[in-house]
Design a protein around this motif. Sequence first.
Motif, PDB file in Angstrom:
ATOM      1  N   LEU A 183      38.948  33.773  36.434  1.00  0.00           N
ATOM      2  CA  LEU A 183      40.344  34.184  36.264  1.00  0.00           C
ATOM      3  C   LEU A 183      41.228  32.963  36.009  1.00  0.00           C
ATOM      4  O   LEU A 183      42.139  33.011  35.190  1.00  0.00           O
ATOM      5  CB  LEU A 183      40.868  34.870  37.525  1.00  0.00           C
ATOM      6  CG  LEU A 183      40.577  36.329  37.780  1.00  0.00           C
ATOM      7  CD1 LEU A 183      41.364  36.779  38.998  1.00  0.00           C
ATOM      8  CD2 LEU A 183      40.927  37.181  36.579  1.00  0.00           C
ATOM      9  N   SER A 184      40.942  31.886  36.764  1.00  0.00           N
ATOM     10  CA  SER A 184      41.796  30.699  36.631  1.00  0.00           C
ATOM     11  C   SER A 184      41.523  29.952  35.332  1.00  0.00           C
ATOM     12  O   SER A 184      42.433  29.454  34.696  1.00  0.00           O
ATOM     13  CB  SER A 184      41.604  29.738  37.815  1.00  0.00           C
ATOM     14  OG  SER A 184      41.047  30.374  38.924  1.00  0.00           O
ATOM     15  N   VAL A 224      38.669  44.496  36.741  1.00  0.00           N
ATOM     16  CA  VAL A 224      39.280  43.172  36.596  1.00  0.00           C
ATOM     17  C   VAL A 224      39.553  42.859  35.119  1.00  0.00           C
ATOM     18  O   VAL A 224      40.602  42.348  34.756  1.00  0.00           O
ATOM     19  CB  VAL A 224      38.367  42.104  37.237  1.00  0.00           C
ATOM     20  CG1 VAL A 224      38.800  40.704  36.832  1.00  0.00           C
ATOM     21  CG2 VAL A 224      38.377  42.255  38.751  1.00  0.00           C
ATOM     22  N   ALA A 265      29.119  36.392  47.895  1.00  0.00           N
ATOM     23  CA  ALA A 265      30.324  35.562  48.012  1.00  0.00           C
ATOM     24  C   ALA A 265      30.468  34.648  46.801  1.00  0.00           C
ATOM     25  O   ALA A 265      31.570  34.493  46.255  1.00  0.00           O
ATOM     26  CB  ALA A 265      30.267  34.744  49.308  1.00  0.00           C
ATOM     27  N   GLU A 276      33.973  34.719  39.851  1.00  0.00           N
ATOM     28  CA  GLU A 276      34.863  35.583  39.070  1.00  0.00           C
ATOM     29  C   GLU A 276      36.313  35.152  39.247  1.00  0.00           C
ATOM     30  O   GLU A 276      37.106  35.197  38.318  1.00  0.00           O
ATOM     31  CB  GLU A 276      34.709  37.043  39.506  1.00  0.00           C
ATOM     32  CG  GLU A 276      33.286  37.569  39.431  1.00  0.00           C
ATOM     33  CD  GLU A 276      33.011  38.344  38.158  1.00  0.00           C
ATOM     34  OE1 GLU A 276      33.907  38.452  37.312  1.00  0.00           O
ATOM     35  OE2 GLU A 276      31.881  38.837  38.017  1.00  0.00           O
ATOM     36  N   VAL A 277      36.665  34.746  40.479  1.00  0.00           N
ATOM     37  CA  VAL A 277      38.030  34.251  40.694  1.00  0.00           C
ATOM     38  C   VAL A 277      38.226  32.965  39.892  1.00  0.00           C
ATOM     39  O   VAL A 277      39.262  32.770  39.245  1.00  0.00           O
ATOM     40  CB  VAL A 277      38.317  33.988  42.191  1.00  0.00           C
ATOM     41  CG1 VAL A 277      39.744  33.471  42.372  1.00  0.00           C
ATOM     42  CG2 VAL A 277      38.130  35.255  43.006  1.00  0.00           C
ATOM     43  N   LEU A 278      37.202  32.102  39.904  1.00  0.00           N
ATOM     44  CA  LEU A 278      37.282  30.868  39.117  1.00  0.00           C
ATOM     45  C   LEU A 278      37.486  31.201  37.643  1.00  0.00           C
ATOM     46  O   LEU A 278      38.302  30.577  36.957  1.00  0.00           O
ATOM     47  CB  LEU A 278      35.993  30.051  39.303  1.00  0.00           C
ATOM     48  CG  LEU A 278      35.916  28.711  38.567  1.00  0.00           C
ATOM     49  CD1 LEU A 278      36.994  27.756  39.068  1.00  0.00           C
ATOM     50  CD2 LEU A 278      34.533  28.069  38.762  1.00  0.00           C
ATOM     51  N   ALA A 313      31.679  36.545  43.631  1.00  0.00           N
ATOM     52  CA  ALA A 313      33.117  36.834  43.677  1.00  0.00           C
ATOM     53  C   ALA A 313      33.918  35.551  43.453  1.00  0.00           C
ATOM     54  O   ALA A 313      34.915  35.541  42.719  1.00  0.00           O
ATOM     55  CB  ALA A 313      33.480  37.471  45.014  1.00  0.00           C
ATOM     56  N   GLU A 314      33.465  34.478  44.078  1.00  0.00           N
ATOM     57  CA  GLU A 314      34.122  33.180  43.903  1.00  0.00           C
ATOM     58  C   GLU A 314      34.111  32.771  42.418  1.00  0.00           C
ATOM     59  O   GLU A 314      35.118  32.295  41.889  1.00  0.00           O
ATOM     60  CB  GLU A 314      33.350  32.150  44.741  1.00  0.00           C
ATOM     61  CG  GLU A 314      34.110  30.922  45.128  1.00  0.00           C
ATOM     62  CD  GLU A 314      33.292  30.076  46.113  1.00  0.00           C
ATOM     63  OE1 GLU A 314      32.040  30.123  46.069  1.00  0.00           O
ATOM     64  OE2 GLU A 314      33.912  29.372  46.931  1.00  0.00           O
TER      65      GLU A 314
END
Lengths: 339, 339
Positions: free
Chosen positions: B165-166, B102, B155, B161-163, B158-159
């Motif tokens: 990203l934003s 990532v 979960a 890590e997506v946050l 991963a959540e």
Amino acid sequence: MGVVVPFEGGQDKPGASIDTLVRLVTADMALVNEAILEKAQSHVELIPELAGHLINSGGKRIRPMLTLAAARMCGYAGPHHIRLATAVEFMHTATLLHDDVVDESDLRRGKQAARVIWGNQASVLVGDYLLGQAFKMMVDTGSLESLRILANAAAVIAEGEVLQLSVSQDTSTTEDSYLKVVGAKTAALFSAAAEVGAVVANRPKTEQAALESYGRNLGIAFQLVDDALDYSGKQALLGKGVGDDFRERKITLPVVLSFRRGNADERLFWKRTLEEGKQEDGDLAHAQKLIERHRAIEDTIDRATHYGDIARDALAIFPDGAWKAALSEAVDFCISRAY
Amino acid sequence: MGVVVPFEGGQDKPGASIDTLVRLVTADMALVNEAILEKAQSHVELIPELAGHLINSGGKRIRPMLTLAAARMCGYAGPHHIRLATAVEFMHTATLLHDDVVDESDLRRGKQAARVIWGNQASVLVGDYLLGQAFKMMVDTGSLESLRILANAAAVIAEGEVLQLSVSQDTSTTEDSYLKVVGAKTAALFSAAAEVGAVVANRPKTEQAALESYGRNLGIAFQLVDDALDYSGKQALLGKGVGDDFRERKITLPVVLSFRRGNADERLFWKRTLEEGKQEDGDLAHAQKLIERHRAIEDTIDRATHYGDIARDALAIFPDGAWKAALSEAVDFCISRAY
């Protein structure tokens, strides 16, 4: 949200339709679709957005259908098969997201792959998120045995994909090696999906084993038909590009058979296009010609039929009834997609 | 195989050493190391090869140590804490493999990242494999509650890590938003690792909650100290490049504080280098100067100290003894790494 493309194949072969199965699981599948939408939620907006793109892109949801139908055939009347079926679909979705990153695919189910729109990073992470959610749902069923089966499938699937990385671009791959890849990357989840149906219904080991065998052999048949379709004209109708496997330099059964049956020149062609990755205009057409010359599509479908037969026979121990008939018909349908 | 770099920090602050904890878990950790090697095996050679690269690269294994110590402090005498600790380390390793893909990192623990040697594809898939193996080990403990806690952590991580990203590349990120990311991407696994120690020992909810709180706050403190170290000279000693976060355009607490405290010119600098990603020679040095000007390192460590204090207080309900003292000292050590 929640568009599911209905199956429409099977007209060519009398009786080979998935409609009976789809109709039987309609009510359960509505609950699965609700659970899918609910469990793909997150306060991080990118997650439902990206997950929804794939979830709503018209997957056939054959794997969760297997769980639902297997549980019902085993007489299960509780709520947990919904959770397991949803978990199975999330595992599948996570695999697709990671696969697209691994394969550098641009298309998935005829739409832009999530990684093209949101990037590889988000695809990897949302896949991880869905996997975590899948395991949480399994925990909610309280069935350690189902957890064991599905956790094992997760490891085997990943193992199979790594194996595929190693054997891919090796044109001298044997049929046996290739079947190992298929057994892991496709059949493992089909078999786990079917097996947990018997587990959640608390059925004896023999029925678990029968459904495991049914799922595994159906999964192999399904993948081989997919491989055949990728080189046949019918593929365009299914929302996938013809020749995707060729362009991605995947060694699938039609190639394995054509390579082995081909002469020295032909083998050089396969080595250049798939091992060295040097592809020119007209190469796909030539590949299709070679595959046709060696009857590799027909024989791939013959092999698929062999596994389909085993899947059907595995169901024999269950009493006759609507569920058994529908699961058996699903095998015929799976093969008849090829025609 | 199985090199584990011993902790060596803590000399600057009297009493702040991890040695007591390391010594207490020695025998258990030997079993965890065995299990790690065994469960990273596969007939697909690339898997142990790639996993071994990371596993043997000198990670501190602080997360499995938390599980072991928490279980022991709770009086656990069975074998399952070894499985849970191994599963925790596998979850962490899988996260690192996916993170490197990532973040497009080239280095991990001072060595080439696995993705550089074996490619992004293998890193994604071997991460998935280790995650599957982790869940299998959890199933082997028979503890559905531990499974629930660790699946949830997977979960949440991963959540988070997506946050990230934003929010990454947004220099106006608030301290609160940033703490949400830290809470998910680092603290979630620390807290789960500690909590399952109480679960496996069958201790009451209050003790579970205490260890959950200990782990979560320790995890936040740990991450903030990491953030501070990334801009400080001491970083090079830890096998990570100084300025990695800057080059990867990560918004961490020293940046959040410096941006908020800076003037218009300074904010333009942060926007250019981190939001627009236009970095030139001398920019890292300038970033360090701004961070120093605003005492952002010291204040990041102060914040870490705050969370460390909460972690230590969370342990208060446990009877005094060697395990409690060691877990408490681990907090001091974690903070003292910064000096």
